[in-house]
Design a protein around this motif. Structure first.
Motif, short mmCIF file in Angstrom:
data_model
loop_
_atom_site.label_atom_id
_atom_site.label_comp_id
_atom_site.label_asym_id
_atom_site.label_seq_id
_atom_site.Cartn_x
_atom_site.Cartn_y
_atom_site.Cartn_z
N TYR A 157 0.87 -1.26 0.09
CA TYR A 157 0.00 0.03 0.05
C TYR A 157 0.80 1.30 -0.04
N ARG A 158 0.48 2.14 -0.77
CA ARG A 158 1.25 3.58 -0.97
C ARG A 158 0.62 4.68 0.02
N GLY A 159 -0.34 4.32 0.72
CA GLY A 159 -1.06 5.67 1.20
C GLY A 159 -0.19 6.31 2.15
N GLU A 198 4.45 10.07 -2.97
CA GLU A 198 2.92 9.91 -2.25
C GLU A 198 3.13 11.09 -1.06
N HIS A 212 -16.28 11.15 -2.57
CA HIS A 212 -15.03 11.12 -2.99
C HIS A 212 -14.07 11.46 -1.76
N MET A 271 -13.30 8.09 -0.66
CA MET A 271 -12.23 7.36 -1.60
C MET A 271 -11.09 7.93 -1.34
N LEU A 272 -10.84 8.95 -1.25
CA LEU A 272 -9.40 9.68 -1.12
C LEU A 272 -8.87 9.12 0.37
N LYS A 303 -7.73 5.74 -0.26
CA LYS A 303 -6.46 5.81 -0.92
C LYS A 303 -5.36 6.13 -0.10
N ARG A 304 -5.42 7.16 0.59
CA ARG A 304 -4.30 7.79 1.42
C ARG A 304 -3.99 6.66 2.60
#
Length: 200
Positions: free
Chosen positions: A80-82, A128, A187, A190-191, A194-195
């Motif tokens: 994971y790159r969050g 990131e 959104h 979702m963000l 992702k993070r």
């Protein structure tokens, strides 16, 4: 020492280190509790630790080990790159990160670098972190609101769960959307996923 709840990954680490004259895998464990016990027993020079494990996750395990042994060198393994989880782990004392997909190429060099006292953050993860370096951090309460939203709860239900007014929830949502640069509530969730602000 290697800590991961996937036996295949542990086998891969063992295979990668088996012919290295300067390395020896002294312990393999599949959860955080066992990792702390095995650390006490073996005091490994470098520990490779999965970020996401059932029960006690990698971040909590890292913090507990570093509380007892502040000089422990721990490399976090992740798919994971969050940036939120990476930043938490770095602030907690992780010495490096490795994306599981890059292990075949970078495992041995990362171990040697961390053992030599350097920090290792792959360029993908560094990118990131840089993307969000100036962002406002969500407060613990805002994260709670977002977590409830991700569970499908409406403002009224979130207010009941957190024992606040509906207008307080709306104010938190406005702040969350602004801080994340989100278009709307969906959104924002979702963000956050992702993070790594929220986990699935």
């Amino acid at each position: 020492m290697a800590v991961d709840d996937h036996p295949l990954l542990l086998d891969g680490i063992k295979a990668a280190l088996s012919e290295q004259p300067d390395m020896k895998l002294i312990a393999e464990v599949m959860n955080g509790r066992d990792a702390i016990e095995q650390f006490r027993l073996h005091r490994p020079d470098v520990t490779l630790m999965d970020l996401r494990m059932p029960g006690m996750g990698g971040l909590q395990t890292l913090r507990e080990i570093l509380t007892e042994w502040p000089d422990a060198r721990i490399v976090i393994l992740t798919t994971y790159r969050g940036d939120a989880q990476v930043m938490s782990a770095l602030k907690s004392g992780a010495r490096g990160f490795m994306l599981k997909g890059m292990m075949r190429k970078e495992l041995r060099e990362t171990i040697r670098s961390v053992y030599a006292g350097r920090r290792v953050v792959p360029s993908e993860i560094a990118f990131e972190l840089a993307q969000h370096a100036g962002d406002d951090v969500l407060s613990p309460r805002e994260v709670q609101v977002l977590r409830e939203l991700a569970r499908g709860n409406a403002n009224r239900e979130i207010a009941e769960t957190l024992k606040v007014t509906e207008s307080t929830v709306k104010a938190h949502m406005k702040s969350i959307i602004a801080k994340l640069g989100a278009k709307d509530r969906t959104h924002a969730v979702m963000l956050a996923l992702k993070r790594g602000i929220l986990e699935v």
